[in-house]
Every structure is written in structure tokens, then in C-alpha cells.
Design an enzyme around this catalytic site. Structure first.
Site, PDB file in Angstrom:
ATOM      1  N   CYS A   8     -64.030  49.662 -32.609  1.00 31.33           N
ATOM      2  CA  CYS A   8     -64.157  50.072 -31.206  1.00 31.33           C
ATOM      3  C   CYS A   8     -62.916  49.662 -30.415  1.00 31.33           C
ATOM      4  CB  CYS A   8     -65.402  49.435 -30.588  1.00 31.33           C
ATOM      5  SG  CYS A   8     -65.663  49.860 -28.852  1.00 31.33           S
ATOM      6  N   CYS A  24     -64.040  43.588 -24.291  1.00 30.63           N
ATOM      7  CA  CYS A  24     -65.492  43.606 -24.065  1.00 30.63           C
ATOM      8  C   CYS A  24     -66.170  42.409 -24.714  1.00 30.63           C
ATOM      9  CB  CYS A  24     -66.064  44.912 -24.626  1.00 30.63           C
ATOM     10  SG  CYS A  24     -67.849  45.076 -24.422  1.00 30.63           S
ATOM     11  N   CYS A  48     -69.668  42.560 -28.270  1.00 29.69           N
ATOM     12  CA  CYS A  48     -69.642  42.268 -29.701  1.00 29.69           C
ATOM     13  C   CYS A  48     -68.794  41.025 -29.954  1.00 29.69           C
ATOM     14  CB  CYS A  48     -69.050  43.442 -30.493  1.00 29.69           C
ATOM     15  SG  CYS A  48     -70.017  44.967 -30.409  1.00 29.69           S
ATOM     16  N   CYS A  66     -68.124  53.115 -26.564  1.00 32.01           N
ATOM     17  CA  CYS A  66     -68.870  52.021 -27.201  1.00 32.01           C
ATOM     18  C   CYS A  66     -69.475  52.472 -28.529  1.00 32.01           C
ATOM     19  CB  CYS A  66     -69.970  51.544 -26.260  1.00 32.01           C
ATOM     20  SG  CYS A  66     -71.032  50.256 -26.944  1.00 32.01           S
ATOM     21  N   GLN A 106     -87.821  46.584 -28.667  1.00 32.44           N
ATOM     22  CA  GLN A 106     -86.840  46.316 -29.723  1.00 32.44           C
ATOM     23  C   GLN A 106     -85.597  47.180 -29.503  1.00 32.44           C
ATOM     24  OE1 GLN A 106     -87.062  43.895 -31.827  1.00 32.44           O
ATOM     25  NE2 GLN A 106     -89.228  43.362 -31.670  1.00 32.44           N
ATOM     26  N   ASP A 145     -94.847  36.875 -32.538  1.00 29.46           N
ATOM     27  CA  ASP A 145     -93.482  37.330 -32.245  1.00 29.46           C
ATOM     28  C   ASP A 145     -93.046  36.715 -30.918  1.00 29.46           C
ATOM     29  OD1 ASP A 145     -91.081  38.653 -31.999  1.00 29.46           O
ATOM     30  OD2 ASP A 145     -91.962  40.606 -31.519  1.00 29.46           O
ATOM     31  N   CYS A 162     -86.490  35.916 -33.184  1.00 32.05           N
ATOM     32  CA  CYS A 162     -85.129  36.263 -32.790  1.00 32.05           C
ATOM     33  C   CYS A 162     -84.247  35.022 -32.702  1.00 32.05           C
ATOM     34  CB  CYS A 162     -85.136  37.014 -31.453  1.00 32.05           C
ATOM     35  SG  CYS A 162     -85.857  36.086 -30.086  1.00 32.05           S
TER      36      CYS A 162
END
Length: 409
Positions: free
Chosen positions: A59, A65, A68, A142, A242, A337, A363
Site C-alpha cells: 500500500c 498511515c 497497519c 487503502c 466482526q 466472547d 481478541c
């Protein structure tokens, strides 16, 4: 003064770490790097000896940015690192488990994103924040977001023009749904008659499914339906979803396999029904969630669906009022969860309840491992772990796991 370091490993945030410790963003193990040491963080980094796992970031926005952290690393390296993050978290608790192959979501598959929008003298600036920065980076190319989300960024800019402040930043959450684009805005000007009218007109002009402003629904042209199994659900504005559809399916398949054969299931931190409603195709389900608006959406989705077994809902704060063993005894399988903090109080009660099987979706590998230790100490076996990477190129790692009471079968 420029100093040189050798990177020995990656930390949980994806930064390279050298002895010291010294943290060097966007570096890889084995690399020799130089830069200016600012406290414990290396800045103005130059890679003197690159790793053979280093690749060109796909990218063009990556340098500026903050969306990421790991585009400079080969895909296989990132996948292996995320599995190791989970292994290491378990090992820190004295645990180990068979690891299923990682599932990684494809590029351009994110169906939900929060865009930062600021009014400027010349117009609008919309995108993601830079790394550890309040600077907004535009992201027209993106590689994370679904193309339909990229195409919707001008909608976020138009809404900021109507209700944004020059002093603040609008947080515009864009979500793809069966009914179209679902938009939830936070940080805007207080609603009044003229602004509400202008926003309603913007909803029509841009063909939005729904627009909400600081939690208040302004207009809904079409219900922003999300599909959970055979059921269609209209989640409340800004509700958890999600990040990718295929990532959701990977987690769901793991949960279905973990609870296979169960006739009565309790789903803790159930949200709007991601797992509850597909589970109801084969089992009766009791769904427990802290936010009443989400349990209402789940219930309505169940009532409109055809062919599902009984689903009951309960709005309950599981951090302050976890389900107790005498309440859990009615179920032969548990799905849990929790958010990143894990579910310490609820897991203590699960350990005492001694249910046959627990499907745990997490997570946060660190809090998962903490909770896993509690269950293992109570006689459960951690049968397997499935790592799911919905947040491609980020340091974020998700997983699903199966616990069985007694020895693994």
C-alpha cells in the site's frame, strides 16, 4: 547521535525490539538498524542489513498511515508470528495446546471502519491517523478496506461539512450491510432542528441505509441488516461487528465445531447474535449481553427467522454479575466472547460450574491465556486453538479455542 542496534524479536505491538530494550517500529528480527534513540524508542530508522522476510509494502499509504504495522513483512512471517504470539501467551501461564492452521482475511475485505474527518481552511481531510500521531492520512488506495467503504469516504466528508467543527475531529463509522451503508457519527455538533433536517436530507442524497448522530438515529431509509446464519439482524448504531465476513465465518465454524452435539447452549457476551443465531439451527440458546439494545436486536432477528430453535435473551453486566454455577448447570455447552479485558469474574464461575465444553473466542491472547489457566486448573483440557487474523498487517490477533472437561477426546 546515530546508534546501531540488532533487532532480536517482535513485541506484541509489532515493533522490533533490540537489547535494552530498544523499540524500533517497522523492523524485523535479525535486522541491523540505525537511528536516533529517543528514550527507549528508535526514530529516524535506517535499515542497514534487511531481513530476508522484508518485502515492499503493497500500500502506498503505509509510510504515513497508522492503520497497519506489518506491511513490511512477508505474509508467511506475519502468520507465523501471530501464532507464536498466542503460543507465548499460553507458555507464560505454563500452558500449551495444538494450534490449528491460521485463517487470514484477504486484502480489501474490511466491511467496517472508523474514518477520522477534520474540517480545514481548504475543505476536508479524511482518513486514518498516522502512527502515534494526531495527523490524518488520506487513504484513497487503502488495501484493507472493501472498495465500497473507500467509495463512501466522501460521504464522511460531506457529513463533516454539515456538522463538524473546525476545532474537533469527527469519528465516522462506516459499515456495509444488506440494506446499504450504515453510518454512525461521533463528535459532531449538538443536534438542533436545522442540522437534523440537513442530515436527513444527506441520508437521502447519498442513499444511506441509516444515519445516526452521537447515538441518535437521524434517518433510516432501509434496515441495515446483518446476516447471522439464516437470521437477519438490525444491530443498534455503532454496535460491535466482526471486522470481515470471512473472519466471522472462520470464528463461527470453530465455535460450531467446539459445541457440536450440544442441545442447550449459553452464549456469553453474545452481542447481536453472531454466534447465538447460527447455533440455534441445532440447539436451544440463551444469549447474554450487557447492552439491552443488542439483545433486543438479537431477539427481533430470531423472531423473524424461520426454522430456528428457541432463543432467549438476557441483558446483564457479566463483569459485575457473572452467571453463577447454579444458572450455568442448565447448559451442556458454553460460548464466551469477551472484550479485550477477558472475562476473569465469569471464568471463575465457569470453572466451578464444570460444564462439558466451552468455546472461547478472544481478541487478546494475554487475557485469554490468563482465563485458560483458571479453566485448566479446574480440570478442563485446552483441546485446540484456532488463530484468526481479521486485521491483516496489524498486530491484532484473534482466536477461538475449545475446552473440554477432563481429558481431551
Amino acid at each position: 547521535m546515530t546508534q546501531q542496534f540488532t533487532i532480536t524479536r517482535l513485541g506484541h505491538q509489532g515493533d522490533g525490539i533490540a537489547d535494552g530494550p530498544v523499540y524500533a517500529p517497522r523492523t524485523l528480527p535479525g535486522e541491523v538498524v540505525s537511528g536516533t534513540l529517543n528514550g527507549q524508542v528508535l526514530t529516524d530508522i535506517r535499515v542497514e542489513t534487511p531481513s530476508d522476510q522484508r518485502v515492499k509494502a503493497p500500500c502506498r499509504h503505509y509510510k504515513a498511515c497508522g492503520g497497519c504495522q506489518l506491511q513490511h513483512a512477508a505474509d508467511d512471517f506475519v502468520a507465523g508470528w501471530k501464532v507464536e504470539v498466542v503460543r507465548n501467551a499460553l507458555a507464560a501461564q505454563g500452558l500449551d495446546a495444538p494450534m490449528r492452521p491460521i485463517h487470514t482475511s484477504s486484502e480489501r475485505s474490511r466491511r467496517r471502519a472508523t474514518i477520522a474527518v477534520r474540517r480545514t481552511k481548504k475543505g476536508m481531510l479524511a482518513g486514518f491517523y498516522g502512527r502515534a500521531s494526531e495527523t490524518i492520512t488520506e487513504i484513497p488506495d487503502c488495501h484493507l478496506l472493501h472498495p465500497d467503504l473507500i467509495a463512501a469516504i466522501p460521504v464522511a466528508e460531506a457529513l463533516a461539512l454539515l456538522g463538524g467543527s473546525r476545532k474537533g475531529v469527527l469519528a465516522v463509522t462506516l459499515t456495509l450491510s444488506d440494506g446499504g451503508l450504515d453510518v454512525a457519527v461521533k463528535g459532531g455538533k449538538p443536534l438542533d432542528g436545522p442540522l437534523e433536517l440537513a442530515l436527513a436530507q444527506a441520508t437521502e442524497k447519498h442513499g444511506l441505509a441509516r444515519l445516526s448522530w452521537d447515538g441518535e438515529v437521524i434517518a433510516m431509509r432501509h434496515p441495515p441488516v446483518q446476516r447471522f446464519g439464516v437470521a437477519g439482524v438490525v444491530p443498534p448504531p455503532g454496535a460491535f461487528l466482526q471486522a470481515t465476513k470471512d473472519g466471522e465465518q472462520a470464528l463461527l465454524q470453530a465455535v460450531l465445531q467446539a459445541t457440536e452435539g450440544a442441545k442447550r447452549v449459553v452464549d456469553l457476551f453474545a452481542g447481536s447474535g453472531t454466534f447465538s443465531l447460527p447455533l440455534a439451527e441445532n440447539a436451544e440458546v440463551h444469549a447474554v449481553e450487557g447492552e439491552a439494545a443488542m439483545t433486543e436486536a438479537l431477539d427481533q432477528g430470531w423472531r423473524r427467522a424461520q426454522g430456528l430453535k428457541r432463543v432467549t435473551t438476557e441483558a446483564r453486566d457479566l463483569f459485575r454479575r457473572p452467571l453463577m454455577p447454579d444458572e450455568l448447570k442448565h447448559f451442556d455447552a458454553v460460548v464466551i466472547d469477551p472484550p479485550r479485558a477477558g472475562a476473569e469474574a465469569q471464568v471463575v464461575e465457569l470453572a466451578q460450574a464444570q460444564r462439558r465444553v466451552i468455546a472461547y473466542v478472544s481478541c487478546n491472547p494475554v487475557t485469554f491465556a490468563r482465563d485458560a489457566k483458571t479453566l485448566v486448573n479446574a480440570g478442563y483440557t485446552l483441546e485446540w486453538v484456532q488463530v484468526v487474523d481479521q486485521f491483516r498487517w496489524s498486530s491484532h490477533t484473534e482466536l477461538a479455542a475449545r475446552f473440554v472437561l477432563g481429558s481431551a477426546k
